[in-house]
Design a protein around this motif. Sequence first.
Motif, PDB file in Angstrom:
ATOM      1  N   SER A   1       0.824  -1.202   0.000  1.00 31.06           N
ATOM      2  CA  SER A   1       0.000   0.000   0.000  1.00 31.06           C
ATOM      3  C   SER A   1       0.861   1.255   0.000  1.00 31.06           C
ATOM      4  O   SER A   1       0.575   2.232  -0.707  1.00 31.06           O
ATOM      5  CB  SER A   1      -0.932   0.000   1.219  1.00 31.06           C
ATOM      6  OG  SER A   1      -1.870  -1.051   1.139  1.00 31.06           O
ATOM      7  N   LYS A   2       1.919   1.236   0.783  1.00 30.20           N
ATOM      8  CA  LYS A   2       2.821   2.392   0.830  1.00 30.20           C
ATOM      9  C   LYS A   2       3.484   2.609  -0.527  1.00 30.20           C
ATOM     10  O   LYS A   2       3.776   3.743  -0.918  1.00 30.20           O
ATOM     11  CB  LYS A   2       3.877   2.173   1.910  1.00 30.20           C
ATOM     12  CG  LYS A   2       3.330   2.237   3.326  1.00 30.20           C
ATOM     13  CD  LYS A   2       4.413   1.969   4.359  1.00 30.20           C
ATOM     14  CE  LYS A   2       3.854   2.039   5.769  1.00 30.20           C
ATOM     15  NZ  LYS A   2       4.877   1.732   6.803  1.00 30.20           N
ATOM     16  N   GLU A   3       3.727   1.524  -1.250  1.00 29.48           N
ATOM     17  CA  GLU A   3       4.326   1.625  -2.591  1.00 29.48           C
ATOM     18  C   GLU A   3       3.314   2.073  -3.646  1.00 29.48           C
ATOM     19  O   GLU A   3       3.696   2.465  -4.741  1.00 29.48           O
ATOM     20  CB  GLU A   3       4.869   0.260  -3.023  1.00 29.48           C
ATOM     21  CG  GLU A   3       6.068  -0.232  -2.258  1.00 29.48           C
ATOM     22  CD  GLU A   3       6.543  -1.584  -2.756  1.00 29.48           C
ATOM     23  OE1 GLU A   3       6.086  -2.015  -3.835  1.00 29.48           O
ATOM     24  OE2 GLU A   3       7.374  -2.211  -2.079  1.00 29.48           O
ATOM     25  N   GLY A   4       2.024   1.969  -3.325  1.00 28.01           N
ATOM     26  CA  GLY A   4       0.999   2.251  -4.319  1.00 28.01           C
ATOM     27  C   GLY A   4       0.818   1.106  -5.307  1.00 28.01           C
ATOM     28  O   GLY A   4       0.294   1.297  -6.411  1.00 28.01           O
ATOM     29  N   TYR A   5       1.250  -0.089  -4.898  1.00 29.27           N
ATOM     30  CA  TYR A   5       1.251  -1.234  -5.823  1.00 29.27           C
ATOM     31  C   TYR A   5      -0.165  -1.656  -6.222  1.00 29.27           C
ATOM     32  O   TYR A   5      -0.411  -1.992  -7.389  1.00 29.27           O
ATOM     33  CB  TYR A   5       1.990  -2.403  -5.179  1.00 29.27           C
ATOM     34  CG  TYR A   5       2.092  -3.614  -6.071  1.00 29.27           C
ATOM     35  CD1 TYR A   5       2.939  -3.624  -7.177  1.00 29.27           C
ATOM     36  CD2 TYR A   5       1.328  -4.757  -5.831  1.00 29.27           C
ATOM     37  CE1 TYR A   5       3.029  -4.729  -8.013  1.00 29.27           C
ATOM     38  CE2 TYR A   5       1.417  -5.867  -6.653  1.00 29.27           C
ATOM     39  CZ  TYR A   5       2.258  -5.848  -7.740  1.00 29.27           C
ATOM     40  OH  TYR A   5       2.335  -6.947  -8.568  1.00 29.27           O
ATOM     41  N   LEU A   6      -1.090  -1.647  -5.278  1.00 27.52           N
ATOM     42  CA  LEU A   6      -2.461  -2.060  -5.604  1.00 27.52           C
ATOM     43  C   LEU A   6      -3.097  -1.115  -6.622  1.00 27.52           C
ATOM     44  O   LEU A   6      -3.858  -1.540  -7.500  1.00 27.52           O
ATOM     45  CB  LEU A   6      -3.315  -2.124  -4.334  1.00 27.52           C
ATOM     46  CG  LEU A   6      -2.942  -3.215  -3.320  1.00 27.52           C
ATOM     47  CD1 LEU A   6      -3.831  -3.125  -2.094  1.00 27.52           C
ATOM     48  CD2 LEU A   6      -3.038  -4.602  -3.954  1.00 27.52           C
ATOM     49  N   LEU A   7      -2.768   0.158  -6.521  1.00 23.91           N
ATOM     50  CA  LEU A   7      -3.301   1.114  -7.497  1.00 23.91           C
ATOM     51  C   LEU A   7      -2.666   0.897  -8.867  1.00 23.91           C
ATOM     52  O   LEU A   7      -3.314   1.093  -9.902  1.00 23.91           O
ATOM     53  CB  LEU A   7      -3.042   2.541  -7.012  1.00 23.91           C
ATOM     54  CG  LEU A   7      -3.811   2.962  -5.753  1.00 23.91           C
ATOM     55  CD1 LEU A   7      -3.401   4.362  -5.310  1.00 23.91           C
ATOM     56  CD2 LEU A   7      -5.318   2.902  -5.999  1.00 23.91           C
TER      57      LEU A   7
END
Length: 288
Positions: A254-260
């Motif tokens: 989530s912190k990486e923005g991977y799901l987005l």
Amino acid sequence: MKRITLFLSLLLLLLIGVLTGCGAKESSGESENKKRESYIDQIKKKDKITIGIFTDKPPFGYVNEKGENDGFEIALAKRITKDLLGDENQVEFIPVEPANRIPYLQSDKVDLILANMTVTDERKEAVDFTNPYLKVAIQLLVKDSSDIQSIDDLKGKKVIVTKGTTADIFFTKNYPDIELEKYDQVTESFQALKDDRGAAYVNDNLLLFDLARETPGFKVVNEKLEDPSPIAPAVKKGNKDLETWVNEEFEKLSKEGYLLELYDQYLKEAFGDNVKNPADVIVEGEWK
């Protein structure tokens, strides 16, 4: 003297019992710690994780034109595998159907289920869920020519569901008078709707959005049959080791923005105008 000797003997026995009890507690605690640590260690030792996935549910899990597993959840599973074992190819994908996801976990056929599994109170009694990655609601898919606009219009009509889905559970529990046509796979269920074996196909709206976009002549009815619910990976009941690891992994992703990133790659086009904002379907963190 005899009384003193007897007293000292009893006192010695009591001290031995206390020390033995403490030792047993420490031993039990050590065993419990090892048990909590062992599942991840076991996966690393065999250098493979088995993950239950869908093969007929685009854009989440499907077989692409190259014959390879593909989709949002497949990509997420590969990233989990890479971060756990150092190589995304160290995953063994096990195809599942909605109805056998829980039995596969309970019988140790898979380590993890990553197959569009909605969290429900009933399922939480049988398996444990990690933090979610999507949220979903149940809606109706009908033909464009249909006059069905809400669940009230289904009275006296057959409704198509896929066995073991939340839609199946929802109608069985809340609408026992509505006759259900049940099929094992999403493809079979959708084909039944095409063949007019039922007036509507009920399933998670995220799936129905893609079916309607890909197939002219079908539409998703606006009404949501329930409030949105979380979709999350599932582990065997009591497997806190793997559950905790996945939660920590999701926090990092989530912190990486991977799901987005995965949303843009796999879901944005599939959902089209049905989803105005990724935050409407992507969940990052604990379910509120």
